[in-house]
Design an enzyme around this catalytic site. Structure first.
Site, PDB file in Angstrom:
ATOM      1  N   ASP A 187       0.835  -1.189   0.000  1.00  0.00           N
ATOM      2  CA  ASP A 187       0.000   0.000   0.000  1.00  0.00           C
ATOM      3  C   ASP A 187       0.880   1.252   0.000  1.00  0.00           C
ATOM      4  O   ASP A 187       1.887   1.308   0.703  1.00  0.00           O
ATOM      5  CB  ASP A 187      -0.945   0.014   1.205  1.00  0.00           C
ATOM      6  CG  ASP A 187      -0.223   0.241   2.520  1.00  0.00           C
ATOM      7  OD1 ASP A 187       0.755  -0.478   2.797  1.00  0.00           O
ATOM      8  OD2 ASP A 187      -0.639   1.139   3.281  1.00  0.00           O
ATOM      9  N   SER A 188       0.516   2.239  -0.818  1.00  0.00           N
ATOM     10  CA  SER A 188       1.200   3.527  -0.883  1.00  0.00           C
ATOM     11  C   SER A 188       2.662   3.323  -1.280  1.00  0.00           C
ATOM     12  O   SER A 188       2.947   2.836  -2.378  1.00  0.00           O
ATOM     13  CB  SER A 188       1.042   4.266   0.440  1.00  0.00           C
ATOM     14  OG  SER A 188       1.398   5.616   0.325  1.00  0.00           O
ATOM     15  N   ALA A 189       3.622   3.685  -0.414  1.00  0.00           N
ATOM     16  CA  ALA A 189       5.024   3.426  -0.733  1.00  0.00           C
ATOM     17  C   ALA A 189       5.257   1.935  -0.936  1.00  0.00           C
ATOM     18  O   ALA A 189       6.096   1.529  -1.748  1.00  0.00           O
ATOM     19  CB  ALA A 189       5.930   3.960   0.365  1.00  0.00           C
ATOM     20  N   ILE A 209      -2.077  -1.021  -3.852  1.00  0.00           N
ATOM     21  CA  ILE A 209      -3.097  -0.289  -3.111  1.00  0.00           C
ATOM     22  C   ILE A 209      -2.672   1.168  -3.011  1.00  0.00           C
ATOM     23  O   ILE A 209      -1.640   1.475  -2.418  1.00  0.00           O
ATOM     24  CB  ILE A 209      -3.280  -0.908  -1.712  1.00  0.00           C
ATOM     25  CG1 ILE A 209      -3.526  -2.424  -1.818  1.00  0.00           C
ATOM     26  CG2 ILE A 209      -4.432  -0.230  -0.980  1.00  0.00           C
ATOM     27  CD1 ILE A 209      -3.231  -3.182  -0.538  1.00  0.00           C
TER      28      ILE A 209
END
Length: 310
Positions: free
Chosen positions: A156-158, A183
């Site tokens: 998710d994200s990074a 994500i």
């Protein structure tokens, strides 16, 4: 559509605190604040139990890399999902994303390996990428050790950024990665997409946070390097099927959508979900947010469906 009411309540509380930029100050202070927020769960009963949670290590380029293996069926042959936590490459750890891994185990029917990669600014690019690739390559090269029927990556994200970069490297090394679950991923560190301006302030992750995180991680590296910005890879064909989830009120919304378009244009199978009432971080809000819970259910179901067709 407006932000889901429960998430808007959360945003109102956060905005009233007038907190400093998440990634612009002392990293240790930022990590502790992030941990406190992530672990303050008012609905613990909604986090799935897992039969076995074991700590282990994989050799990495700078020493052992800690991993945490989540397993509901120890010893059984299962799909493996190698998971990379978010947090702008600066904050986040195995504990802050414990609920993410547990939900993957339950919904996907997988064995999840969560990776404790090195973080910036103490360990700038390519440290996080190198660690994530080292663990993934080890699992790909030793499937029997993990009783793997297939191997996928998720984040998710990074962590979505790292998963996308690792998926490209896996293809380039001739490995058969089963899927990639991205994500609200960061995939393009250069382009100013409209969602960055539309959602620049007031929705938890802010444009300034994104700038600070990128500066902390890249520290002068070429932002067109596909290990930082996967959208600039020379090729996007023959990659593992991708499931991408983005949020309507997220500065990274258009970033993830642009990457989905790039994959689709190259002939890689991709499923994109845009959740209009959600904010950045929704995958971890499923215990308190009905819309987040529905989104997590859908994304995980899509991943499971891809794995079941192999």
């Amino acid at each position: 559509m407006p932000v889901e009411a429960r998430l808007q309540e959360l945003l109102d509380q956060l905005n009233a605190l007038d907190l400093p930029p998440l990634f612009g100050g002392d990293p240790q202070t930022a990590r502790e604040q992030y941990r406190q927020a992530a672990l303050a769960n008012p609905e613990p009963d909604k986090i799935p139990p897992v039969t076995s949670v074991q700590e282990s290590e994989v050799a990495g380029p700078a020493g052992p890399i800690r991993i945490r293996v989540y397993d509901d069926h120890p010893g059984a042959d299962l799909p493996i999902v190698v998971f990379f936590h978010g947090g702008g490459w600066v904050v986040g750890d195995l504990d802050t994303h414990d609920k993410h891994a547990r939900r993957l185990v339950r919904d996907v029917g997988a064995r999840v390996i969560s990776v404790d990669y090195r973080r910036a600014p103490e360990h700038p690019f390519p440290a996080a990428y190198d660690d994530c690739w080292a663990v993934t390559e080890y699992v790909l090269a030793h499937p029997g050790e993990f009783h793997a029927t297939s191997i996928s990556v998720a984040g998710d994200s990074a962590g979505g950024n790292l998963a996308a970069a690792v998926a490209i490297t896996a293809r380039d090394h001739g490995y058969d990665l089963a899927a990639q679950l991205l994500i609200y991923p960061a995939t393009d560190m250069l382009t100013a997409y409209p969602s960055r301006e539309e959602n620049a302030r007031g929705y938890r992750l802010e444009a300034q946070d994104m700038d600070d995180a990128t500066a902390s991680y890249a520290q002068g590296a070429d932002l067109r390097d596909p290990r930082i910005s996967p959208i600039f890879a020379k090729r996007h064909d023959h990659l593992a099927p991708a499931i991408i989830g983005v949020a309507g009120y997220d500065p990274l919304r258009d970033d993830g959508a642009a990457y989905a378009a790039k994959l689709q244009q190259a002939g890689t199978k991709v499923t994109l979900h845009n959740y209009p009432t959600l904010i950045h971080g929704f995958y971890g809000f499923y215990p308190i947010s009905a819309d987040s819970d529905s989104a997590v259910t859908e994304l995980n179901a899509d991943l499971r469906a891809v794995l079941e067709t192999r």
